[in-house]
Design a protein around this motif. Structure first.
Motif, PDB file in Angstrom:
ATOM      1  N   LEU A 134       0.921  -1.100   0.293  1.00  0.00           N
ATOM      2  CA  LEU A 134      -0.096   0.091   0.061  1.00  0.00           C
ATOM      3  C   LEU A 134       0.959   1.047   0.107  1.00  0.00           C
ATOM      4  N   TYR A 135       2.079   1.126   0.351  1.00  0.00           N
ATOM      5  CA  TYR A 135       3.024   2.420   0.596  1.00  0.00           C
ATOM      6  C   TYR A 135       2.944   3.210  -0.608  1.00  0.00           C
ATOM      7  N   PRO A 136       3.444   2.686  -1.872  1.00  0.00           N
ATOM      8  CA  PRO A 136       3.445   3.469  -2.899  1.00  0.00           C
ATOM      9  C   PRO A 136       2.127   4.705  -3.316  1.00  0.00           C
ATOM     10  N   ALA A 137       0.901   4.137  -3.000  1.00  0.00           N
ATOM     11  CA  ALA A 137      -0.177   4.752  -3.236  1.00  0.00           C
ATOM     12  C   ALA A 137      -0.348   5.795  -2.124  1.00  0.00           C
ATOM     13  N   LEU A 138      -0.029   5.408  -1.066  1.00  0.00           N
ATOM     14  CA  LEU A 138      -0.135   6.431   0.049  1.00  0.00           C
ATOM     15  C   LEU A 138       0.869   7.462  -0.030  1.00  0.00           C
ATOM     16  N   LYS A 139       2.184   7.210  -0.574  1.00  0.00           N
ATOM     17  CA  LYS A 139       3.010   8.150  -0.757  1.00  0.00           C
ATOM     18  C   LYS A 139       2.629   9.184  -1.815  1.00  0.00           C
ATOM     19  N   ASP A 140       2.070   8.550  -2.980  1.00  0.00           N
ATOM     20  CA  ASP A 140       1.407   9.588  -3.679  1.00  0.00           C
ATOM     21  C   ASP A 140       0.197  10.258  -3.612  1.00  0.00           C
ATOM     22  N   HIS A 141      -0.542   9.825  -2.413  1.00  0.00           N
ATOM     23  CA  HIS A 141      -1.676  10.780  -1.877  1.00  0.00           C
ATOM     24  C   HIS A 141      -1.049  11.791  -1.119  1.00  0.00           C
ATOM     25  N   LEU A 142       0.124  11.494  -0.053  1.00  0.00           N
ATOM     26  CA  LEU A 142       0.519  12.758   0.593  1.00  0.00           C
ATOM     27  C   LEU A 142       1.367  13.728  -0.437  1.00  0.00           C
ATOM     28  N   GLN A 143       1.879  13.175  -1.591  1.00  0.00           N
ATOM     29  CA  GLN A 143       2.510  14.375  -2.604  1.00  0.00           C
ATOM     30  C   GLN A 143       1.373  15.182  -2.778  1.00  0.00           C
ATOM     31  N   LYS A 144       0.166  14.855  -2.924  1.00  0.00           N
ATOM     32  CA  LYS A 144      -0.924  15.784  -3.594  1.00  0.00           C
ATOM     33  C   LYS A 144      -1.749  16.453  -2.441  1.00  0.00           C
ATOM     34  N   SER A 145      -1.307  16.222  -1.244  1.00  0.00           N
ATOM     35  CA  SER A 145      -1.917  16.639   0.123  1.00  0.00           C
ATOM     36  C   SER A 145      -1.710  18.209   0.091  1.00  0.00           C
ATOM     37  N   THR A 146      -2.673  18.815   0.518  1.00  0.00           N
ATOM     38  CA  THR A 146      -2.430  20.485   0.871  1.00  0.00           C
ATOM     39  C   THR A 146      -1.875  20.624   2.407  1.00  0.00           C
ATOM     40  N   ASP A 147      -1.910  19.479   3.405  1.00  0.00           N
ATOM     41  CA  ASP A 147      -1.225  19.438   4.634  1.00  0.00           C
ATOM     42  C   ASP A 147      -0.723  18.061   4.877  1.00  0.00           C
ATOM     43  N   ILE A 163      10.772  11.963  18.889  1.00  0.00           N
ATOM     44  CA  ILE A 163      11.109  10.624  19.167  1.00  0.00           C
ATOM     45  C   ILE A 163       9.753   9.929  19.062  1.00  0.00           C
ATOM     46  N   ILE A 164       9.660   8.791  18.212  1.00  0.00           N
ATOM     47  CA  ILE A 164       8.450   8.180  17.957  1.00  0.00           C
ATOM     48  C   ILE A 164       8.370   6.767  18.576  1.00  0.00           C
ATOM     49  N   ILE A 165       7.457   6.279  19.461  1.00  0.00           N
ATOM     50  CA  ILE A 165       7.473   5.242  20.155  1.00  0.00           C
ATOM     51  C   ILE A 165       6.542   4.317  19.400  1.00  0.00           C
ATOM     52  N   GLY A 166       7.226   3.329  18.732  1.00  0.00           N
ATOM     53  CA  GLY A 166       6.225   2.521  17.644  1.00  0.00           C
ATOM     54  C   GLY A 166       5.466   1.615  18.472  1.00  0.00           C
ATOM     55  N   ASP A 167       4.542   0.807  17.699  1.00  0.00           N
ATOM     56  CA  ASP A 167       3.415  -0.030  18.139  1.00  0.00           C
ATOM     57  C   ASP A 167       3.830  -1.345  17.530  1.00  0.00           C
ATOM     58  N   ASN A 168       2.984  -1.473  16.546  1.00  0.00           N
ATOM     59  CA  ASN A 168       2.861  -2.787  15.888  1.00  0.00           C
ATOM     60  C   ASN A 168       3.594  -3.062  14.380  1.00  0.00           C
ATOM     61  N   ALA A 169       3.902  -4.113  14.128  1.00  0.00           N
ATOM     62  CA  ALA A 169       4.568  -4.693  12.761  1.00  0.00           C
ATOM     63  C   ALA A 169       3.227  -4.191  11.762  1.00  0.00           C
ATOM     64  N   GLY A 170       3.645  -3.854  10.523  1.00  0.00           N
ATOM     65  CA  GLY A 170       2.622  -3.408   9.646  1.00  0.00           C
ATOM     66  C   GLY A 170       2.318  -2.035   9.856  1.00  0.00           C
ATOM     67  N   GLU A 171       2.059  -1.601  11.149  1.00  0.00           N
ATOM     68  CA  GLU A 171       1.763  -0.303  11.227  1.00  0.00           C
ATOM     69  C   GLU A 171       3.025   0.409  11.109  1.00  0.00           C
ATOM     70  N   ILE A 172       4.086   0.090  11.514  1.00  0.00           N
ATOM     71  CA  ILE A 172       5.450   0.689  11.148  1.00  0.00           C
ATOM     72  C   ILE A 172       5.770   1.123   9.738  1.00  0.00           C
ATOM     73  N   VAL A 173       5.070   0.523   8.830  1.00  0.00           N
ATOM     74  CA  VAL A 173       5.306   0.880   7.426  1.00  0.00           C
ATOM     75  C   VAL A 173       4.313   2.435   7.163  1.00  0.00           C
ATOM     76  N   PHE A 174       3.428   2.628   7.922  1.00  0.00           N
ATOM     77  CA  PHE A 174       2.410   3.827   7.892  1.00  0.00           C
ATOM     78  C   PHE A 174       3.276   4.681   8.397  1.00  0.00           C
ATOM     79  N   ASP A 175       3.907   4.487   9.761  1.00  0.00           N
ATOM     80  CA  ASP A 175       4.706   5.348  10.342  1.00  0.00           C
ATOM     81  C   ASP A 175       5.997   5.978   9.498  1.00  0.00           C
ATOM     82  N   ARG A 176       6.345   4.948   8.770  1.00  0.00           N
ATOM     83  CA  ARG A 176       7.661   5.534   7.983  1.00  0.00           C
ATOM     84  C   ARG A 176       7.257   6.800   6.982  1.00  0.00           C
ATOM     85  N   LEU A 177       5.825   6.693   6.619  1.00  0.00           N
ATOM     86  CA  LEU A 177       5.354   7.902   5.974  1.00  0.00           C
ATOM     87  C   LEU A 177       5.618   9.123   6.955  1.00  0.00           C
TER      88      LEU A 177
END
Length: 285
Positions: free
Chosen positions: A84-97, A153-167
């Motif tokens: 899902l990461y590439p599509a989410l990255k693209d979404h952020l590129q188009k975001s106004t915030d 500092i970001i205190i991470g939580d779950n696997a999978g979720e960490i990819v969303f945190d990467r964004l």
């Protein structure tokens, strides 16, 4: 946050889910349940649910002779999120915030909680987060604090979720901030460890370190002295998920420095956070 009577349901639910995922035969599951009931009766109700749960899980892991029953599930969660990461990255590129949307994407991954639920719908969670936003929202205060901080500092939580945190981390780095990302020292439930950070690519963009502990959340009496001092000195921390909230929301160092980013998956957490079941929130004390 102290444990409550409703926490007992979650203790049993997590035992059941863990044994199911580990492939434990049903007759053996009954015996393990009966054995652990004596331990659950002795749990300290004045400690956090996260601490009690951790110690119960460690006893369970020994009984089933498996110190990482969620290993395969974590790898699959990371793989799905990376797709899902590439599509989410693209979404952020188009975001106004971009920062605000990165926070909403990050919290969407908080639905991956295999201790409580074995199934989850990441796409639905993403759509909800991006459309509905936070019911409790201290984003303006966060932006103000961020402007005065060189690092986060970001205190991470779950696997999978960490990819969303990467964004989110990538966006913070774009804004010129240095990021330290905390993961568990060893496996517990489906919480992210250093292996998950590597699979998600987090180690390539941020300083990834462990809490020095396998305890769920970040209880100050259980994490390493080094990490405890790091949290005390930091001017800005993002805490992901319920267990981190449970173990930090009552601490003095949390006030106006730790921003809690989570989905409310438990009525007790909702009461403590001042939000409703199912809400996503981003706030500080």
């Amino acid at each position: 946050m102290q444990a409550r009577i409703d926490c007992f349901y979650c203790y049993f639910k997590q035992i059941a889910n863990c044994m199911d995922i580990a492939g434990i035969e049903e007759d053996r599951q009954y015996q393990i349940f009966f054995d652990l009931m004596d331990d659950i009766k002795k749990m300290d109700r004045y400690r956090t649910p996260a601490e009690n749960t951790t110690e119960m899980l460690m006893k369970l892991y020994r009984k089933i002779d498996n110190n990482d029953p969620f290993k395969e599930s974590k790898e699959k969660s990371n793989t799905l999120a990376l797709e899902l990461y590439p599509a989410l990255k693209d979404h952020l590129q188009k975001s106004t915030d971009k920062l605000y949307d990165a926070l909403k994407i990050s919290v969407a991954g908080n639905i991956i909680d295999l201790g409580i639920q074995k199934d989850y719908d990441l796409d639905a969670s993403l759509q909800y987060s991006l459309k509905e936003g936070f019911s409790k929202n201290d984003y303006p205060r966060f932006v103000e604090k961020l402007a005065a901080s060189d690092s986060v500092i970001i205190i991470g939580d779950n696997a999978g979720e960490i990819v969303f945190d990467r964004l989110l981390v990538e966006e913070l780095i774009r804004l010129g901030k240095k990021i330290t990302y905390l993961v568990k020292d060893s496996p517990v439930l489906n919480d992210a460890t250093m292996d998950d950070a590597r699979q998600a690519g987090m180690d390539k963009i941020a300083t990834v370190t462990t809490t020095g502990s396998h305890y769920l959340g970040a209880p100050l009496t259980k994490i390493s002295d080094e990490v405890s001092k790091l949290l005390e000195k930091s001017s800005l921390v993002i805490s992901k998920g319920q267990a981190n909230f449970e173990t930090l929301e009552h601490e003095e160092l949390a006030k106006d420095r730790i921003f809690f980013l989570l989905k409310i998956k438990c009525a007790c957490i909702g009461q403590a956070a001042g939000a409703n079941l199912g809400d996503i929130v981003f706030f500080t004390r």
